[in-house]
Scaffold this motif. Structure first.
Motif, PDB file in Angstrom:
ATOM      1  N   VAL A 180       0.522  -0.953  -1.496  1.00  0.00           N
ATOM      2  CA  VAL A 180       1.829  -1.420  -1.949  1.00  0.00           C
ATOM      3  C   VAL A 180       2.720  -0.232  -2.302  1.00  0.00           C
ATOM      4  N   THR A 181       2.132   0.770  -2.952  1.00  0.00           N
ATOM      5  CA  THR A 181       2.902   1.960  -3.305  1.00  0.00           C
ATOM      6  C   THR A 181       3.482   2.629  -2.056  1.00  0.00           C
ATOM      7  N   VAL A 182       2.614   2.799  -1.058  1.00  0.00           N
ATOM      8  CA  VAL A 182       3.070   3.424   0.188  1.00  0.00           C
ATOM      9  C   VAL A 182       4.191   2.604   0.806  1.00  0.00           C
ATOM     10  N   CYS A 183       4.016   1.286   0.875  1.00  0.00           N
ATOM     11  CA  CYS A 183       5.018   0.425   1.508  1.00  0.00           C
ATOM     12  C   CYS A 183       6.348   0.468   0.776  1.00  0.00           C
ATOM     13  N   VAL A 184       6.274   0.325  -0.546  1.00  0.00           N
ATOM     14  CA  VAL A 184       7.512   0.171  -1.302  1.00  0.00           C
ATOM     15  C   VAL A 184       8.219   1.512  -1.509  1.00  0.00           C
ATOM     16  N   TRP A 185       7.466   2.563  -1.869  1.00  0.00           N
ATOM     17  CA  TRP A 185       8.108   3.834  -2.220  1.00  0.00           C
ATOM     18  C   TRP A 185       8.295   4.771  -1.048  1.00  0.00           C
ATOM     19  N   LEU A 186       7.362   4.773  -0.113  1.00  0.00           N
ATOM     20  CA  LEU A 186       7.481   5.709   1.007  1.00  0.00           C
ATOM     21  C   LEU A 186       8.174   5.089   2.213  1.00  0.00           C
ATOM     22  N   LEU A 187       7.819   3.824   2.516  1.00  0.00           N
ATOM     23  CA  LEU A 187       8.328   3.222   3.743  1.00  0.00           C
ATOM     24  C   LEU A 187       9.538   2.333   3.493  1.00  0.00           C
ATOM     25  N   GLY A 188       9.903   2.193   2.218  1.00  0.00           N
ATOM     26  CA  GLY A 188      11.110   1.443   1.903  1.00  0.00           C
ATOM     27  C   GLY A 188      11.018  -0.045   2.173  1.00  0.00           C
ATOM     28  N   LEU A 189       9.813  -0.614   2.009  1.00  0.00           N
ATOM     29  CA  LEU A 189       9.685  -2.064   2.173  1.00  0.00           C
ATOM     30  C   LEU A 189      10.537  -2.747   1.109  1.00  0.00           C
ATOM     31  N   ASP A 190      11.312  -3.733   1.563  1.00  0.00           N
ATOM     32  CA  ASP A 190      12.222  -4.402   0.658  1.00  0.00           C
ATOM     33  C   ASP A 190      11.493  -5.576  -0.003  1.00  0.00           C
ATOM     34  N   MET A 199      -7.219   3.792   5.293  1.00  0.00           N
ATOM     35  CA  MET A 199      -6.951   2.985   6.482  1.00  0.00           C
ATOM     36  C   MET A 199      -5.793   1.993   6.320  1.00  0.00           C
ATOM     37  N   PRO A 200      -5.726   1.188   5.233  1.00  0.00           N
ATOM     38  CA  PRO A 200      -4.605   0.246   5.105  1.00  0.00           C
ATOM     39  C   PRO A 200      -3.260   0.952   5.123  1.00  0.00           C
ATOM     40  N   CYS A 201      -3.178   2.114   4.453  1.00  0.00           N
ATOM     41  CA  CYS A 201      -1.907   2.848   4.417  1.00  0.00           C
ATOM     42  C   CYS A 201      -1.517   3.314   5.814  1.00  0.00           C
ATOM     43  N   VAL A 202      -2.518   3.780   6.576  1.00  0.00           N
ATOM     44  CA  VAL A 202      -2.243   4.259   7.931  1.00  0.00           C
ATOM     45  C   VAL A 202      -1.726   3.113   8.804  1.00  0.00           C
ATOM     46  N   ILE A 203      -2.370   1.965   8.727  1.00  0.00           N
ATOM     47  CA  ILE A 203      -1.957   0.832   9.566  1.00  0.00           C
ATOM     48  C   ILE A 203      -0.545   0.376   9.208  1.00  0.00           C
ATOM     49  N   LEU A 204      -0.253   0.318   7.915  1.00  0.00           N
ATOM     50  CA  LEU A 204       1.082  -0.112   7.503  1.00  0.00           C
ATOM     51  C   LEU A 204       2.148   0.892   7.953  1.00  0.00           C
ATOM     52  N   THR A 205       1.789   2.188   7.899  1.00  0.00           N
ATOM     53  CA  THR A 205       2.726   3.206   8.356  1.00  0.00           C
ATOM     54  C   THR A 205       2.974   3.058   9.863  1.00  0.00           C
ATOM     55  N   LEU A 206       1.905   2.791  10.595  1.00  0.00           N
ATOM     56  CA  LEU A 206       2.016   2.583  12.044  1.00  0.00           C
ATOM     57  C   LEU A 206       2.971   1.432  12.334  1.00  0.00           C
ATOM     58  N   LEU A 207       2.835   0.356  11.585  1.00  0.00           N
ATOM     59  CA  LEU A 207       3.681  -0.819  11.763  1.00  0.00           C
ATOM     60  C   LEU A 207       5.147  -0.468  11.514  1.00  0.00           C
ATOM     61  N   TRP A 208       5.360   0.284  10.430  1.00  0.00           N
ATOM     62  CA  TRP A 208       6.721   0.684  10.052  1.00  0.00           C
ATOM     63  C   TRP A 208       7.345   1.548  11.145  1.00  0.00           C
ATOM     64  N   TRP A 209       6.541   2.465  11.689  1.00  0.00           N
ATOM     65  CA  TRP A 209       6.977   3.392  12.728  1.00  0.00           C
ATOM     66  C   TRP A 209       7.333   2.624  14.002  1.00  0.00           C
ATOM     67  N   LEU A 252      -3.357  -9.602   4.571  1.00  0.00           N
ATOM     68  CA  LEU A 252      -4.456  -9.648   5.547  1.00  0.00           C
ATOM     69  C   LEU A 252      -5.470  -8.531   5.381  1.00  0.00           C
ATOM     70  N   ILE A 253      -4.954  -7.299   5.173  1.00  0.00           N
ATOM     71  CA  ILE A 253      -5.856  -6.140   5.221  1.00  0.00           C
ATOM     72  C   ILE A 253      -6.972  -6.202   4.171  1.00  0.00           C
ATOM     73  N   PRO A 254      -6.636  -6.430   2.891  1.00  0.00           N
ATOM     74  CA  PRO A 254      -7.752  -6.469   1.930  1.00  0.00           C
ATOM     75  C   PRO A 254      -8.752  -7.566   2.259  1.00  0.00           C
ATOM     76  N   PHE A 255      -8.257  -8.678   2.783  1.00  0.00           N
ATOM     77  CA  PHE A 255      -9.153  -9.778   3.140  1.00  0.00           C
ATOM     78  C   PHE A 255     -10.133  -9.349   4.233  1.00  0.00           C
ATOM     79  N   ILE A 256      -9.581  -8.775   5.322  1.00  0.00           N
ATOM     80  CA  ILE A 256     -10.424  -8.378   6.453  1.00  0.00           C
ATOM     81  C   ILE A 256     -11.429  -7.308   6.045  1.00  0.00           C
TER      82      ILE A 256
END
Lengths: 253, 243
Positions: A118-128, A30-40, A62-66
């Motif tokens: 974090v892996t998804v954000c940094v390596w797949l979605l190119g989070l800086d 779920m966290p990976c999906v939401i972050l991908t949605l945000l990126w998209w 936020l996500i791990p907390f919620i």
């Protein structure tokens, strides 16, 4: 406190979780999906990457907390209502053994969850991320432990799982609104800024944001402010665990 | 009171809401005997048992277990307690449940198999508790209470809804445990279980109305079964609990 009992509780919680495939999938995917949605969502906007670079780190806080808040409040409520809590407390289990076991188990789950996100954000979605990526994971784990601690505390005030779930908007939403995600904290009306300064999630988001923007991936390059923020989040988690311990009663009416 | 009694209850009163759930109850149990706590649903049996285990907030009186006030730290691995609703994890197997509680109690690993055997769940031990029948689930809960051979067993309606054969076997097990020196306190709302006890505590509306051996009780009330004895005691004419 007994290490044997704390570890048995943690092991048992993880064992129960392992049997619940759907929850495991939700926790990890779920966290990976939401972050991908945000990126998209930001993808086609002019300067879209900037929007994702700004919001991504906040969401990683936020996500791990919620998620951990929800999972813990429901699980511990189940423990209370099934009679197993009473049984454990009639045994030589210390209150801190029980809470520590839960915090340990869900902290581990959060570490896996955050590493994946974090892996998804940094390596797949190119989070800086200018700063250290692994300190990002540390902050996420602290957030998860905070969520676990608050979930344990809140479960004492709910009689049913239905009520427990409703604590989420009460505890979580104001923190999301005031953490600086929508309006920078310094730009808020003085009263709201003061309230924001008293909420733990604000510090978690601050830590994430400065990690993402301050250059240098070595440990020594991490802004000392970040360690202070992390310390504050841990402080809140410990306080919530202590309050949670106070709500566990060996004797009830 | 007997000097070597395991449970000593003296003037115990518990108030729940506005009701005196337990009202000035006094008794003492004898080691190595099966004591039955009988009375209709809602008469205060569970509250009394919870007070002995030390998980109930009490309004007055004292409860002493094995020489310590009920609920003392020293008692936490010496009492086995089975609540009416099975307190085991539904998403773990029988063996996993027992292994967890055995680790918490710090008992030797062999205890797990012994206790599963004692409640006759060997062939179900790798089944998730949530998939067991109600009776099997309460036996799993009973198995947890047997871990580490506690000196006192407090069992809240452990035989309700069970197959007669199994019920007989469980009562035989309670007596076998008692013969080895364990004090067993069993509650039931089924009066025909009275004859399986060495001693009876009859309860009604939070008060103890009799404390005797089943035979003595029948003689005293000039009745043939405990149900009639109960009625005779409630409707008067017969001297109540012996002091």
């Amino acid at each position: 406190m007994s290490a044997r009992i704390t570890l048995s509780v943690a092991g048992r919680v993880l064992h129960q979780l392992r049997r619940d495939h759907r929850t495991v999938a939700m926790l990890l995917v779920m966290p990976c999906v939401i972050l991908t949605l945000l990126w998209w969502m930001f993808g086609d906007l002019p300067g879209g990457a900037i929007g994702f670079d700004k919001l991504g780190p906040a969401l990683l806080a936020l996500i791990p907390f919620i998620v951990m808040f929800l999972v813990t409040s429901v699980t511990t409520l189940r423990e209370r209502s099934s009679g197993t809590l009473e049984r454990l407390l009639a045994m030589p289990t210390g209150k801190l053994d029980l809470l520590g076991g839960y915090a340990l188990a869900f902290g581990l789950v959060a570490a896996v969850q955050s590493t994946l996100a974090v892996t998804v954000c940094v390596w797949l979605l190119g989070l800086d991320v200018a700063g250290s990526v692994w300190v990002l994971v540390v902050v996420a784990v602290c957030d998860a432990v905070l969520g676990t601690a608050l979930g344990l505390f809140v479960s004492a005030f709910a009689q049913t799982e239905f009520q427990a779930v409703q604590f989420m908007p009460l505890v979580v939403l104001p923190q999301i609104l005031l953490c600086g995600l929508f309006v920078p904290r310094e730009a808020m009306p003085a009263v709201l800024e003061a309230i924001s300064n008293m909420l733990p999630l604000s510090y978690a988001v601050d830590a994430m944001s400065s990690l993402a923007t301050t250059a240098g991936s070595a440990l020594g390059d991490v802004d000392p402010e970040v360690w202070v923020d992390i310390g504050i989040v841990i402080g809140f988690a410990v306080a919530a665990l202590a309050l949670g311990a106070a709500t566990l009663r060996r004797r009830t009416a | 009171m007997m000097k070597n009694s395991v449970v000593e209850v003296d003037g115990l009163t518990v108030v729940r809401g506005h009701v005196r759930a337990v009202d000035d109850v006094s008794f003492a149990t004898v080691p190595g005997k099966v004591t039955g706590l009988l009375g209709p649903s809602g008469c205060g049996k569970t509250t009394l048992m919870r007070s002995i285990v030390g998980v109930q907030i009490v309004a007055g009186g004292t409860v002493t277990v094995l020489g310590y006030p009920a609920g003392s730290k020293q008692l936490r691995d010496r009492i086995g307690y089975v609540t009416q609703d099975p307190s085991v994890y539904n998403d773990l197997t029988v063996a996993e449940n027992l292994r967890f509680f055995a680790r918490v109690l710090g008992t030797e690993p062999g205890e797990v198999d012994r206790c599963i055997e004692a409640v006759d769940l060997v062939d179900r031990k790798d089944v998730v508790v949530g998939r067991l029948s109600g009776g099997q689930r309460s036996r799993a809960s009973l198995a947890v209470a047997l871990l580490g051979r506690p000196e006192l067993l407090v069992l809240d309606e452990p035989t309700v809804g069970l197959d007669p054969v199994l019920r007989r076997d469980l009562w035989a097990m309670f007596h076998a445990l008692a013969d080895q020196g364990t004090t067993v306190l069993v509650s039931s709302h089924v009066m025909d279980e009275a004859d399986r006890c060495d001693r009876l505590l009859l309860m009604r509306d939070g008060r103890l109305i009799a404390d005797d051996a089943p035979d003595v009780l029948r003689q005293r009330t000039r009745t043939h079964d405990i149900e009639s004895a109960f009625l005779a005691l409630v409707e008067g004419g017969v001297e109540g609990a012996t002091a």
